[in-house]
Structures are given as structure tokens and as C-alpha cells.
Design a protein around this motif. Structure first.
Motif, PDB file in Angstrom:
ATOM      1  N   LEU A 442       0.823  -1.221   0.000  1.00  0.00           N
ATOM      2  CA  LEU A 442       0.000   0.000   0.000  1.00  0.00           C
ATOM      3  C   LEU A 442       0.852   1.264   0.000  1.00  0.00           C
ATOM      4  CD1 LEU A 442      -2.788  -0.872   2.590  1.00  0.00           C
ATOM      5  CD2 LEU A 442      -3.037  -0.666   0.133  1.00  0.00           C
ATOM      6  N   ILE A 443       1.822   1.317   0.929  1.00  0.00           N
ATOM      7  CA  ILE A 443       2.583   2.556   1.130  1.00  0.00           C
ATOM      8  C   ILE A 443       3.694   2.711   0.093  1.00  0.00           C
ATOM      9  CG2 ILE A 443       4.070   3.793   2.775  1.00  0.00           C
ATOM     10  CD1 ILE A 443       2.421   2.569   5.018  1.00  0.00           C
ATOM     11  N   ILE A 444       4.320   1.572  -0.301  1.00  0.00           N
ATOM     12  CA  ILE A 444       5.394   1.638  -1.306  1.00  0.00           C
ATOM     13  C   ILE A 444       4.990   0.736  -2.476  1.00  0.00           C
ATOM     14  CG2 ILE A 444       7.898   1.484  -1.659  1.00  0.00           C
ATOM     15  CD1 ILE A 444       8.054   1.272   1.480  1.00  0.00           C
ATOM     16  N   PRO A 445       4.047   1.180  -3.296  1.00  0.00           N
ATOM     17  CA  PRO A 445       3.552   0.307  -4.376  1.00  0.00           C
ATOM     18  C   PRO A 445       4.619   0.012  -5.429  1.00  0.00           C
ATOM     19  CG  PRO A 445       2.598   2.502  -4.565  1.00  0.00           C
ATOM     20  CD  PRO A 445       3.373   2.485  -3.293  1.00  0.00           C
ATOM     21  N   THR A 446       5.505   0.994  -5.678  1.00  0.00           N
ATOM     22  CA  THR A 446       6.600   0.776  -6.631  1.00  0.00           C
ATOM     23  C   THR A 446       7.838   0.352  -5.860  1.00  0.00           C
ATOM     24  OG1 THR A 446       5.694   2.614  -7.880  1.00  0.00           O
ATOM     25  CG2 THR A 446       7.878   1.825  -8.535  1.00  0.00           C
ATOM     26  N   PRO A 447       8.394  -0.824  -6.142  1.00  0.00           N
ATOM     27  CA  PRO A 447       9.576  -1.266  -5.388  1.00  0.00           C
ATOM     28  C   PRO A 447      10.762  -0.337  -5.610  1.00  0.00           C
ATOM     29  CG  PRO A 447       8.627  -3.061  -6.668  1.00  0.00           C
ATOM     30  CD  PRO A 447       7.954  -1.815  -7.115  1.00  0.00           C
ATOM     31  N   GLU A 448      11.435   0.005  -4.502  1.00  0.00           N
ATOM     32  CA  GLU A 448      12.608   0.865  -4.603  1.00  0.00           C
ATOM     33  C   GLU A 448      13.843   0.001  -4.854  1.00  0.00           C
ATOM     34  OE1 GLU A 448      13.124   3.680  -1.490  1.00  0.00           O
ATOM     35  OE2 GLU A 448      11.008   4.213  -1.411  1.00  0.00           O
ATOM     36  N   VAL A 449      14.667   0.448  -5.776  1.00  0.00           N
ATOM     37  CA  VAL A 449      15.900  -0.288  -6.079  1.00  0.00           C
ATOM     38  C   VAL A 449      16.982   0.202  -5.128  1.00  0.00           C
ATOM     39  CG1 VAL A 449      17.617  -0.838  -7.830  1.00  0.00           C
ATOM     40  CG2 VAL A 449      15.219  -0.532  -8.480  1.00  0.00           C
ATOM     41  N   ILE A 450      17.444  -0.695  -4.265  1.00  0.00           N
ATOM     42  CA  ILE A 450      18.496  -0.337  -3.317  1.00  0.00           C
ATOM     43  C   ILE A 450      19.751  -1.119  -3.708  1.00  0.00           C
ATOM     44  CG2 ILE A 450      19.215  -0.410  -0.892  1.00  0.00           C
ATOM     45  CD1 ILE A 450      16.227  -0.128  -0.168  1.00  0.00           C
ATOM     46  N   CYS A 451      20.714  -0.415  -4.259  1.00  0.00           N
ATOM     47  CA  CYS A 451      21.942  -1.062  -4.740  1.00  0.00           C
ATOM     48  C   CYS A 451      22.991  -1.046  -3.638  1.00  0.00           C
ATOM     49  CB  CYS A 451      22.467  -0.352  -5.973  1.00  0.00           C
ATOM     50  SG  CYS A 451      21.305  -0.401  -7.344  1.00  0.00           S
ATOM     51  N   LEU A 452      23.264  -2.218  -3.081  1.00  0.00           N
ATOM     52  CA  LEU A 452      24.258  -2.341  -2.012  1.00  0.00           C
ATOM     53  C   LEU A 452      25.137  -3.555  -2.284  1.00  0.00           C
ATOM     54  CD1 LEU A 452      22.004  -1.809   1.146  1.00  0.00           C
ATOM     55  CD2 LEU A 452      23.726  -0.230   0.337  1.00  0.00           C
ATOM     56  N   PRO A 453      26.388  -3.504  -1.821  1.00  0.00           N
ATOM     57  CA  PRO A 453      27.223  -4.713  -1.933  1.00  0.00           C
ATOM     58  C   PRO A 453      26.663  -5.852  -1.074  1.00  0.00           C
ATOM     59  CG  PRO A 453      28.437  -2.890  -0.908  1.00  0.00           C
ATOM     60  CD  PRO A 453      27.110  -2.367  -1.289  1.00  0.00           C
ATOM     61  N   PHE A 454      27.099  -7.062  -1.365  1.00  0.00           N
ATOM     62  CA  PHE A 454      26.564  -8.270  -0.723  1.00  0.00           C
ATOM     63  C   PHE A 454      26.644  -8.202   0.805  1.00  0.00           C
ATOM     64  CE2 PHE A 454      27.064 -12.573   0.945  1.00  0.00           C
ATOM     65  CZ  PHE A 454      25.934 -13.180   0.428  1.00  0.00           C
ATOM     66  N   TYR A 455      27.823  -7.782   1.328  1.00  0.00           N
ATOM     67  CA  TYR A 455      28.006  -7.788   2.783  1.00  0.00           C
ATOM     68  C   TYR A 455      27.134  -6.754   3.481  1.00  0.00           C
ATOM     69  CZ  TYR A 455      31.157  -3.790   2.028  1.00  0.00           C
ATOM     70  OH  TYR A 455      31.680  -2.574   1.679  1.00  0.00           O
ATOM     71  N   LEU A 456      26.849  -5.630   2.803  1.00  0.00           N
ATOM     72  CA  LEU A 456      25.945  -4.630   3.412  1.00  0.00           C
ATOM     73  C   LEU A 456      24.490  -5.085   3.304  1.00  0.00           C
ATOM     74  CD1 LEU A 456      27.307  -1.098   2.395  1.00  0.00           C
ATOM     75  CD2 LEU A 456      27.280  -2.131   4.655  1.00  0.00           C
ATOM     76  N   LYS A 457      24.175  -5.788   2.218  1.00  0.00           N
ATOM     77  CA  LYS A 457      22.807  -6.273   2.017  1.00  0.00           C
ATOM     78  C   LYS A 457      22.419  -7.265   3.115  1.00  0.00           C
ATOM     79  CE  LYS A 457      19.296  -6.149  -0.926  1.00  0.00           C
ATOM     80  NZ  LYS A 457      18.571  -4.917  -1.190  1.00  0.00           N
ATOM     81  N   PHE A 458      23.397  -8.078   3.517  1.00  0.00           N
ATOM     82  CA  PHE A 458      23.123  -9.102   4.522  1.00  0.00           C
ATOM     83  C   PHE A 458      23.528  -8.680   5.937  1.00  0.00           C
ATOM     84  CE2 PHE A 458      22.441 -11.706   0.872  1.00  0.00           C
ATOM     85  CZ  PHE A 458      21.561 -12.690   1.312  1.00  0.00           C
ATOM     86  N   MET A 459      23.941  -7.409   6.068  1.00  0.00           N
ATOM     87  CA  MET A 459      24.415  -6.920   7.369  1.00  0.00           C
ATOM     88  C   MET A 459      23.319  -7.020   8.435  1.00  0.00           C
ATOM     89  SD  MET A 459      27.012  -5.446   8.979  1.00  0.00           S
ATOM     90  CE  MET A 459      28.005  -4.218   8.176  1.00  0.00           C
ATOM     91  N   ALA A 460      22.099  -6.614   8.102  1.00  0.00           N
ATOM     92  CA  ALA A 460      20.999  -6.620   9.084  1.00  0.00           C
ATOM     93  C   ALA A 460      20.733  -8.035   9.584  1.00  0.00           C
ATOM     94  CB  ALA A 460      19.744  -6.037   8.458  1.00  0.00           C
ATOM     95  N   LEU A 461      20.673  -8.980   8.642  1.00  0.00           N
ATOM     96  CA  LEU A 461      20.416 -10.382   9.012  1.00  0.00           C
ATOM     97  C   LEU A 461      21.561 -10.952   9.840  1.00  0.00           C
ATOM     98  CD1 LEU A 461      18.113 -12.368   8.459  1.00  0.00           C
ATOM     99  CD2 LEU A 461      19.437 -13.245   6.535  1.00  0.00           C
ATOM    100  N   LEU A 462      22.789 -10.626   9.428  1.00  0.00           N
ATOM    101  CA  LEU A 462      23.981 -11.131  10.130  1.00  0.00           C
ATOM    102  C   LEU A 462      24.045 -10.604  11.560  1.00  0.00           C
ATOM    103  CD1 LEU A 462      26.678 -12.726   9.702  1.00  0.00           C
ATOM    104  CD2 LEU A 462      27.735 -10.524   9.181  1.00  0.00           C
ATOM    105  N   VAL A 463      23.801  -9.292  11.719  1.00  0.00           N
ATOM    106  CA  VAL A 463      23.833  -8.664  13.050  1.00  0.00           C
ATOM    107  C   VAL A 463      22.746  -9.267  13.947  1.00  0.00           C
ATOM    108  CG1 VAL A 463      23.313  -6.497  14.243  1.00  0.00           C
ATOM    109  CG2 VAL A 463      24.948  -6.507  12.403  1.00  0.00           C
ATOM    110  N   SER A 464      21.571  -9.537  13.360  1.00  0.00           N
ATOM    111  CA  SER A 464      20.471 -10.129  14.132  1.00  0.00           C
ATOM    112  C   SER A 464      20.836 -11.525  14.624  1.00  0.00           C
ATOM    113  CB  SER A 464      19.204 -10.208  13.274  1.00  0.00           C
ATOM    114  OG  SER A 464      18.806  -8.922  12.894  1.00  0.00           O
ATOM    115  N   ILE A 465      21.402 -12.347  13.731  1.00  0.00           N
ATOM    116  CA  ILE A 465      21.793 -13.714  14.113  1.00  0.00           C
ATOM    117  C   ILE A 465      22.873 -13.685  15.185  1.00  0.00           C
ATOM    118  CG2 ILE A 465      22.872 -15.847  13.279  1.00  0.00           C
ATOM    119  CD1 ILE A 465      21.457 -15.198  10.540  1.00  0.00           C
ATOM    120  N   LEU A 466      23.853 -12.794  15.013  1.00  0.00           N
ATOM    121  CA  LEU A 466      24.948 -12.666  15.992  1.00  0.00           C
ATOM    122  C   LEU A 466      24.410 -12.211  17.343  1.00  0.00           C
ATOM    123  CD1 LEU A 466      27.954 -11.108  14.040  1.00  0.00           C
ATOM    124  CD2 LEU A 466      27.950 -13.255  15.293  1.00  0.00           C
ATOM    125  N   GLY A 467      23.510 -11.221  17.317  1.00  0.00           N
ATOM    126  CA  GLY A 467      22.910 -10.703  18.554  1.00  0.00           C
ATOM    127  C   GLY A 467      22.164 -11.791  19.302  1.00  0.00           C
TER     128      GLY A 467
END
Length: 576
Positions: A442-467
Motif C-alpha cells: 500500500l505505502i510503497i507500491p513501486t519497489p525501490e531499487v536499493i543497490c548495495l554490496p553483498f556484505y551490506l545487504k546481509f548486514m541486518a540479518l547477520l547482526v540479528s543472528i549474531l545478537g
């Protein structure tokens, strides 16, 4: 009577919520904004007008607030059973919701103040609902802290007189560079910081846990604490790309970090969830300060869903545990409260940003946008550390309360027998799972293209698992360095005590400003000012009138007047 008022309120709020949501969808599709002006009074060409702003944001937010309120009221029917004043409680909750409605639909600072002050007053009544010393103290610190924001809002109303109207929406874009609007921006940000409990006004939020749990579910998900964030979303054009936004970013990230650390040291179930609310408010404020107001609003809505569910599950656990809130007495609850613990785990995982639950869609997007933004390295590190800490205290909570061995009395019959409470929780469970996906469409009907390297893309998931892993290992008492870190008295006192903010807000305020104010009143207002001012004049006039009265009521005066008159007449005759 009590059953009927709960059910009628629940039904009314639910229907109104669905109507608002359907209207919100219509407004999004057609890109509509409607202003409704109601002239309350017109006198000598001066009119008092009540203005209502209806757009997709206000309608969607209202529908969420009303839906959560309906579930909370339905849940309260079972939770508050046996309370003699249940009708009064439901009316207070409805007044609370009404105040929030005023705040949401107002493009006018006067009507915003009406809702803002209504929230403050009713929240005080709800925090002191149980009427004991702890509740009174918590209510007082809540009321006094929020008064700072009220004063800031009053000052901004006074300053808006320079523009000839209080409808701020007309001036945000046009007058952005004007120094008067900059002053209003500072005042509005100060007001929002007090209501949304940012540093240094954070101490009232965990203290407000003295309120009944249904109130906590409502207050900490979609109403009181989110009022400040919502106000800044409306005012976001004023402080974008200014020093104020940079200051707000620093304060909000520090709040997020402080709350995440504090929750790892806390043992009160409700206070842990309250500190997680504080952490998420910091996240909303920080992404708002970066200039992404729609993202902040998106996280505001998804957070409301799983946080209300989390509090309701906590209330169910506390109810079953005979009003015990200490998580060290819990353990193994998953065997006795399977349905409650399922809801609790879903809400907890949504809070952590578990993929494809409600919190993931907003939280992951916020972290990726932060990775893409040009921000300070310290801010970036604190962002991801705070994310790790969120998962850390969530796993700690799971370890202490849901798994392991039951630590309470062996003579306890704990079971999922409160069906009304469970129905209220299941109503929110569906949205805690599906809400994020639905809102992202609803709020973001058009997907935003976020170009990030692999390690930054998975940073959130990695930090969560480590935490999660670090938290689980430390609280299983397996890592020696972790235990040394947790057992240090001074460190625990500082980090677990919210960086001494409650002490600063209570003790020093008591000994400092309040005592000083008391001395000032006694020695100046009721002292020297009285002696040389009003009281002095009063005593002078009183004594003078006494003398006058004695003279007037004494018979000697008649002879005196006659004698002087006779002497005077004789003198005149002799002269002529």
C-alpha cells in the motif's frame, strides 16, 4: 452492564476501523486530500473554525489505532474482570482514543493541542489507576515530563500568530527558510521528544508501566508515545537538511542504543517490552531525521501491530502467574501456555525483524536505506549495534520465560483458559504476520531499487543472528567474559538504570527545581512580596479604617464638633 459496555465499544471501534481503512485505500488509489472546515463560532468577523485534514496517512493511522483499541477493550473484558470500576476504565480508554483521533486529523495547532493535552491528562488518570504510591509517582513523572512538551507546543501556537493562522500545513513549504518557522520547528521537535521519550526525557516511559497491561498495550503501540513521531512526520518539511535534523538523528540513535542496553539488564517483563518500545521509537525518529518520513510512518504502523500483541501476551502471562512480573520466576511456560507463547514468539520475532513477518518489511528497509545514506560512521555503528541488542534481549526474554524449568510455586494451575483474552490476541496475531507485507504494497507500491554490496545487504540479518547467539550464550551463563561484563556492579547500575536518567528526572528535580520553586513561593510570593505589597496595603487600610470607626462611633466627637463650631462662630462675630 460491564460486559455490554466492553462488547459495544469493541464492536463500534472495529466497524469504524474497517470504514477508515476502506476510505484510506480509496484515498491512496485516487491520491485524495480533503479539508473539512466547521465554523464553531463567528463574532464580529472573527471566526473560530475546527479544521479536519483527511488524507491516506490520517485515515490509515486512525484505522490502525481503532483496530488495536477494539482488540484491547475486548481483551480488557477478561483481564479486568472483577474490577468494580470497569465502566470507568473503558470510558477512560475511549477518551484516550478520542484524544488521539483529534491529534491525527488536525492540520491546526489549536486542535492538535486539544488532542495532545487530552492524551497527557487521560494517560495520567490511567497510570494512577491502581492508586498506590508507585502508581502516583509514575503518574507524576509522566505528567511533569509531558508538560514540557505542552509548554513548547503552547509557545509554538503563540509564535504562529505572526502568520495570521494556526493551520501550519499552509506554511511548511512556503516559509521553510523563515527564521520564525525555524523557531517553531525547534519547539515542535522539543514537544515531540518529550512525548516520544527521547533522551533526556526517557525515564517516564518505563515508569508508565504502572498502568494496567491493556493500557500499556494501547499506549506503547499506537497512541501516546507515537504522537510525537506522528507530529514530526507532519512537520517533516520544516527541519529537513538543517542542524536540527542532525541533532535529532544523534539523540534518537543514542536513545535506541541506550534502551537496547538497558533491556538486557532488566528483569521486569513489562519494562523489557517498554524499553523495546523506546528502542523502536528511536529507530523511527532517526529515519525521520534522515528525511524518510514515509518509512518512519511505515515502521510506526507495523510496530503498532506486534507491540500491542507483545503486551497482550505479557498481560496474559502475568495474569496466569498471579500478577508476578519478574521473568526469573518464569520458565517453561511454553508447556503450560502454548497458545499464548506462540503469539508471544511471533510478536518477538516480528520485533527482531524475522524475514516475512510484519517488522521485517519496515525494519529491513530502514536499515538498508541507512546503509545507502550518507551518515556518520558512529551513527551507522550504533544503528546496527542497536539492532543486534534488540535480538539479544528478545532471545534473553525467551530463554528466561518460555524455555527451561518452571521456577514458580509448584501449586499453580497455569493454563490457556482465558478465552476472551486469547481471542483478542489472535485478532492481532494475523496482522502481526501479514500486516507488514500488506502495508508495503500500500505505502510503497513501486519497489525501490536499493543497490548495495553483498556484505551490506546481509548486514541486518547477520547482526540479528549474531545478537541472538551472543544473548543466548551469555544468559545461559556459558561465556566468562560475558558474565564479567554482566556482573560488574557499577556498569550494571549505569546501563541497567538507563544512564541515570530516572535519578536525574526524580531526585535532582526534587532537590533542585521543585525545592527551589517551593522556597521561591514561600519566601518571595508569600513572603517579602506579601509583606511589602498586597498584605501591607491591606493592613494599612484596615488599621486606618479602625481608627476612623472609633472616631465616628464615639459620642465625644459631637461635643467636639459643636465646641469648635461655637468657638469659630464667636471668632467671626468679634471680627465683624
Amino acid at each position: 452492564m460491564n460486559l455490554s459496555i466492553c462488547f459495544i465499544s469493541f464492536l463500534f471501534l472495529l466497524i469504524f476501523s474497517l470504514l477508515n481503512f476502506i476510505s484510506g485505500l480509496y484515498f491512496i488509489v485516487n491520491d485524495l486530500v480533503i479539508f473539512i472546515e466547521w465554523e464553531v463560532l463567528s463574532l464580529n468577523s472573527s471566526s473560530i473554525v475546527m479544521t479536519v485534514l483527511l488524507d491516506w496517512m490520517s485515515l490509515i493511522f486512525m484505522s490502525f489505532v481503532l483496530f488495536i483499541s477494539s482488540m484491547v477493550i475486548y481483551y480488557s473484558d477478561d483481564y479486568m474482570m472483577g474490577d468494580e470500576n470497569l465502566t470507568r476504565f473503558i470510558i477512560l480508554v475511549l477518551m484516550f482514543v478520542l484524544s488521539m483521533m483529534f491529534l491525527i486529523i488536525s492540520p491546526n495547532l489549536i486542535s492538535i493541542l486539544l488532542g495532545w493535552d487530552g492524551l497527557g491528562l487521560v494517560s495520567y488518570c490511567l497510570v494512577i489507576y491502581y492508586q498506590n504510591v508507585k502508581s502516583y509517582n509514575a503518574g507524576m513523572i509522566t505528567a511533569l515530563t509531558n508538560r514540557i512538551g505542552d509548554v513548547a507546543l503552547l509557545l509554538s501556537i503563540a509564535w504562529m500568530l505572526n502568520y495570521g493562522s494556526w493551520n501550519y500545513v499552509y506554511y511548511l513549504e512556503v516559509m521553510k527558510e523563515d527564521y520564525q518557522m525555524v523557531i517553531i520547528a525547534w519547539l515542535v521537535v522539543l514537544a515531540a521528544m518529550t512525548k516520544s521519550a527521547q533522551i533526556p526525557f526517557s525515564s517516564w516511559l518505563p515508569a508508565a508501566m504502572a498502568a494496567p497491561t491493556p493500557v500499556s498495550a494501547l499506549v506503547h503501540s499506537s497512541t501516546l508515545v507515537t504522537a510525537g513521531v506522528y507530529l514530526l512526520i507532519r512537520f517533516n518539511l520544516l527541519f529537513m537538511d538543517t542542524y536540527l535534523s542532525k541533532l535529532l538523528l544523534l539523540i534518537s540513535v543514542l536513545t535506541m542504543f541506550m534502551a537496547g542496553l538497558g533491556a538486557n539488564y532488566e528483569f521486569d517483563l513489562k519494562k523489557i517490552i517498554a524499553l523495546s518500545t523506546l528502542s523502536q521509537l528511536g529507530l523511527m525518529m532517526s529515519i525521520l531525521a534522515m528525511g524518510y518520513s514515509n518509512l518512519a510512518f511505515f515502521h510506526l504502523l507495523t510496530h503498532a501491530l506486534f507491540k500491542a500483541l507483545l503486551f497482550m501476551c505479557a498481560g496474559s502471562v502475568i495474569h496466569s502467574m498471579k500478577n508476578t512480573q519478574d521473568i526469573r520466576y518464569m520458565g517453561g511456560l511454553v508447556n503450560m501456555l502454548p497458545l499464548t507463547c506462540t503469539c508471544f514468539n511471533v510478536a518477538n520475532l516480528a520485533l527482531c525483524g524475522m524475514p516475512f513477518l510484519a517488522g521485517f518489511y519496515s525494519k529491513d528497509l530502514i536499515l538498508e536505506v541507512a546503509s545507502m545514506s550518507v551518515i556518520n560512521f558512529l551513527i551507522y555503528v550504533l544503528y546496527f549495534l542497536s539492532t543486534g541488542l534488540t535480538v539479544c534481549y528478545s532471545f534473553r526474554l525467551t530463554y528466561y520465560s518460555l524455555t527451561g524449568v518452571f521456577n514458580f510455586s509448584s501449586l499453580s494451575s497455569i493454563s490457556d483458559c482465558y478465552w476472551v483474552m486469547l481471542k483478542g490476541m489472535l485478532g492481532l496475531l494475523f496482522l502481526a504476520i501479514m500486516g507488514g507485507s500488506m502495508l508495503s504494497w500500500l505505502i510503497i507500491p513501486t519497489p525501490e531499487v536499493i543497490c548495495l554490496p553483498f556484505y551490506l545487504k546481509f548486514m541486518a540479518l547477520l547482526v540479528s543472528i549474531l545478537g541472538g547467539l551472543v544473548g543466548y550464550e551469555i544468559f545461559q551463563f556459558k561465556i566468562s567474559w560475558g558474565m564479567n561484563f554482566m556482573n560488574n556492579y557499577y556498569l550494571t547500575n549505569f546501563l541497567g538504570g538507563m544512564w541515570y536518567m530516572p535519578t536525574l528526572s526524580t531526585s535532582y528535580m526534587n532537590f533542585g527545581s521543585l525545592k527551589l520553586g517551593y522556597q521561591f513561593i514561600k519566601n518571595v510570593d508569600q513572603g517579602w512580596n506579601e509583606y511589602f505589597g498586597a498584605q501591607s496595603i491591606y493592613y494599612f487600610l484596615k488599621n486606618f479604617s479602625k481608627i476612623n470607626t472609633i472616631l465616628q462611633f464615639n459620642n465625644f466627637k459631637i461635643y467636639l464638633v459643636m465646641f469648635t463650631s461655637w468657638i469659630g462662630l464667636m471668632f467671626l462675630f468679634t471680627m465683624y
